[in-house]
Design a protein around this motif. Sequence first.
Motif, PDB file in Angstrom:
ATOM      1  N   UNK A 204       4.643  -1.158  -2.181  1.00 19.77           N
ATOM      2  CA  UNK A 204       3.585  -0.266  -2.661  1.00 19.77           C
ATOM      3  C   UNK A 204       2.996   0.585  -1.534  1.00 19.77           C
ATOM      4  N   UNK A 205       3.279   0.205  -0.306  1.00 20.30           N
ATOM      5  CA  UNK A 205       2.865   0.970   0.886  1.00 20.30           C
ATOM      6  C   UNK A 205       1.350   1.085   1.034  1.00 20.30           C
ATOM      7  N   UNK A 206       0.681   0.015   0.688  1.00 24.44           N
ATOM      8  CA  UNK A 206      -0.777  -0.009   0.860  1.00 24.44           C
ATOM      9  C   UNK A 206      -1.198  -1.111   1.825  1.00 24.44           C
ATOM     10  N   UNK A 207      -0.217  -1.798   2.411  1.00 28.78           N
ATOM     11  CA  UNK A 207      -0.538  -2.922   3.289  1.00 28.78           C
ATOM     12  C   UNK A 207      -0.650  -2.453   4.741  1.00 28.78           C
ATOM     13  N   UNK A 208      -1.543  -3.112   5.481  1.00 31.61           N
ATOM     14  CA  UNK A 208      -1.672  -2.810   6.900  1.00 31.61           C
ATOM     15  C   UNK A 208      -0.718  -3.682   7.703  1.00 31.61           C
ATOM     16  N   UNK A 220      -6.296   1.007   7.567  1.00 35.30           N
ATOM     17  CA  UNK A 220      -4.974   1.443   7.130  1.00 35.30           C
ATOM     18  C   UNK A 220      -4.332   0.490   6.137  1.00 35.30           C
ATOM     19  N   UNK A 221      -5.160  -0.223   5.375  1.00 33.48           N
ATOM     20  CA  UNK A 221      -4.584  -0.982   4.286  1.00 33.48           C
ATOM     21  C   UNK A 221      -5.085  -2.406   4.180  1.00 33.48           C
ATOM     22  N   UNK A 222      -4.566  -3.061   3.152  1.00 38.50           N
ATOM     23  CA  UNK A 222      -4.989  -4.426   2.885  1.00 38.50           C
ATOM     24  C   UNK A 222      -4.080  -5.429   3.580  1.00 38.50           C
ATOM     25  N   UNK A 263      -3.208   1.940 -10.641  1.00 32.37           N
ATOM     26  CA  UNK A 263      -3.540   1.501  -9.275  1.00 32.37           C
ATOM     27  C   UNK A 263      -4.758   2.174  -8.650  1.00 32.37           C
ATOM     28  N   UNK A 264      -5.040   3.438  -9.011  1.00 29.22           N
ATOM     29  CA  UNK A 264      -6.155   4.107  -8.351  1.00 29.22           C
ATOM     30  C   UNK A 264      -7.492   3.651  -8.936  1.00 29.22           C
ATOM     31  N   UNK A 298      -8.289  -0.529   1.957  1.00 25.84           N
ATOM     32  CA  UNK A 298      -7.440   0.623   1.641  1.00 25.84           C
ATOM     33  C   UNK A 298      -8.311   1.876   1.671  1.00 25.84           C
ATOM     34  N   UNK A 299      -7.646   3.006   1.888  1.00 20.42           N
ATOM     35  CA  UNK A 299      -8.379   4.273   1.924  1.00 20.42           C
ATOM     36  C   UNK A 299      -9.107   4.476   0.602  1.00 20.42           C
TER      37      UNK A 299
END
Lengths: 403, 85
Positions: A204-208, A220-222, A263-264, A298-299
Motif C-alpha cells: 500500500x506504500x504507506x509504511x515508514x 513518512x508513514x505508519x 482508504x482516504x 501518515x501524511x
Amino acid sequence: MKRVVITGAGTINALGHSVPETLKAMQEGRCGIGPLEFRDVDRLSIRIGGQVRGYEAEENFNRQQLALYDRFTQFTLIAAREAVAQAGLEFSGALAARAGVVLGNSGGGMTTLDENYRSVYEDGKNRVHPFVVPKLMNNAAASHVSMEFNLKGPSFTVATACASSNHAMAQAFQMVHGGLTPVMIAGGSESMLCFGGVKAWEGLRVMSKDACRPFSANRNGMVQGEGAGIFVFEELEHARKRGAEILAEVAGYAMSSDAADIVMPSKQGAARAIKGALQDARINATDVGYINAHGTGTAANDKTESAAVADVFGAHADRLMISSTKSMHGHLIGGTGAVELLACIMALRDGIVAPTIGYEESDPECALDVVPNEAREAKVDVALSNAFAFGGLNAVLALKRFS
Amino acid sequence: MDITDRVINIIAEQAVLDPSDVTMDSSLEDLGIDSLGLVESIFAIEEAFDISVPFNANEPDQGDFDISSVSSIVAGIQKLVAEQS
C-alpha cells in the motif's frame, strides 16, 4: 442508564508485558519499535515494527493450548488475565450467565495463516494441522477468554480495521450502560507481524522504513505493532458494592462512517464521531483535556485528524493536549484503540500525559499541542480516544476521571 | 515496444483512456488517476519492468522518483531499468 467504570486493565505490547511496564515506558517516552525478527524478513522492504519482545509462549501456555492459540489469542489471554486479576472478579452463577466479552480484531490468526500457506504452497505439503481453522478465526480470542473466565453472556468479535477495539469497547459499554449485564470484558488484539502480513501492508506504500513520527512535518508513514489491551467494564454500583478500585469512568462514545473512500480519511466523518462522543457523554468540549489521537504518522491521517479536532473544539483545540502513542508501540490495527486507552487512563488517574515521540518538525497542518517527545504532568478531567479506520469507519470513546 | 509506449499503455489502462489521449506532459491528476490509482500504476510498472520503484505515498515529492508527469515517470523508469539490470 447505568454508569460504567473500568475496574481492571491488562496489556502486552512492544512497550511491556503488563500495564505498569507499558505506562512506565509511555512516561519515559520510550520507543518499542525496532528491527523485525521473523522468517523471510530480508525479502521485505519494510523491516521495522513494534514487536513484542522477550516473550516465550511456552512460559504462559501448555502444549495443548498452544495448538489452539494463535499469537493474537495468546496476547489476548495474557492481557485478560491481568485485567481480571486487577478487577478481582470471579465469574460464577448469575454474574457468569450475564457477563460476556467483546473484542476488536482485524486480521485474525495471520501468523497461523502465513505458516500454513507456506507449508502447502511453498513446501508443497498436502496436509495441515487439524486446528488451523479454530486457531485462525478472528473470534478465537474472544471465545478463549469466555472459556478461561466462564463468561456465558454475549460475546463476539468486532472487525472495523484500525477502529475495531474502539467499536468493541463501545459495544461493551453500551451493554453495561443499558443494564444488560453488570460486567463486560472489552478491548482487542492483533498480531500480523509475519512475512505475509507485512508484505501486504508494504504494497500500500504507506509504511515508514525508519520511524513513526505522528504530526511531525517529516513523518513518512505508519509502523505496525502487535499485542493486546483488555479491560473490565463494570456497572458503577456493582463495583462500589464490592469495593473495587476504579481506574476511570467510561462516559460515552460515538461511531460514524465516512461513506466516502476505502482508504482516504474524512475530516467530516472524524469530526462527527468526536462531536458525537461529547454529546453522548454530555461533556462540554472545553472540559476535554487530552485526546489520544489516532495519529498514525501518515501524511493523510494526521492532517485530517488535526483539522477535525480544530473544527470540533474551535479555540479550545489550542488548549487541549493530543498525542499519538503509536509513535512508541506502533499501530496495533484491530488492537490499537485498546492499548491506547491505557494512555487515557494514565492521563485521568495519574495526571501524566503520554508524549508523541519522534516529533522533529512542526507541521502547520497539525498545529496542535501534540505533547512532543516528553510526557507531561497535567490534571485531566476528560479524555477522548480517537480511532478512524480504513473503510471510513470511526469510533471515539469519552472517558472521565473518577472521583 | 519501448519503455515510453509501455508506460503510456499502463497509465492509459489505469485511467481507462485510449493511449493516444495520454501525452508526455500530462500529470496523473490530469488523467483522473487518484492516490489509489497511482499506487496501482506503480505496482503495474514494477511488474512490467521487474524493478522496484522507491515510492512512499506519504512523501510523493521525496526521493528520486518524480511522478509529476508521464515524461518524468518514463525518465525515472529508464534510470531504474538501467541501474537494476
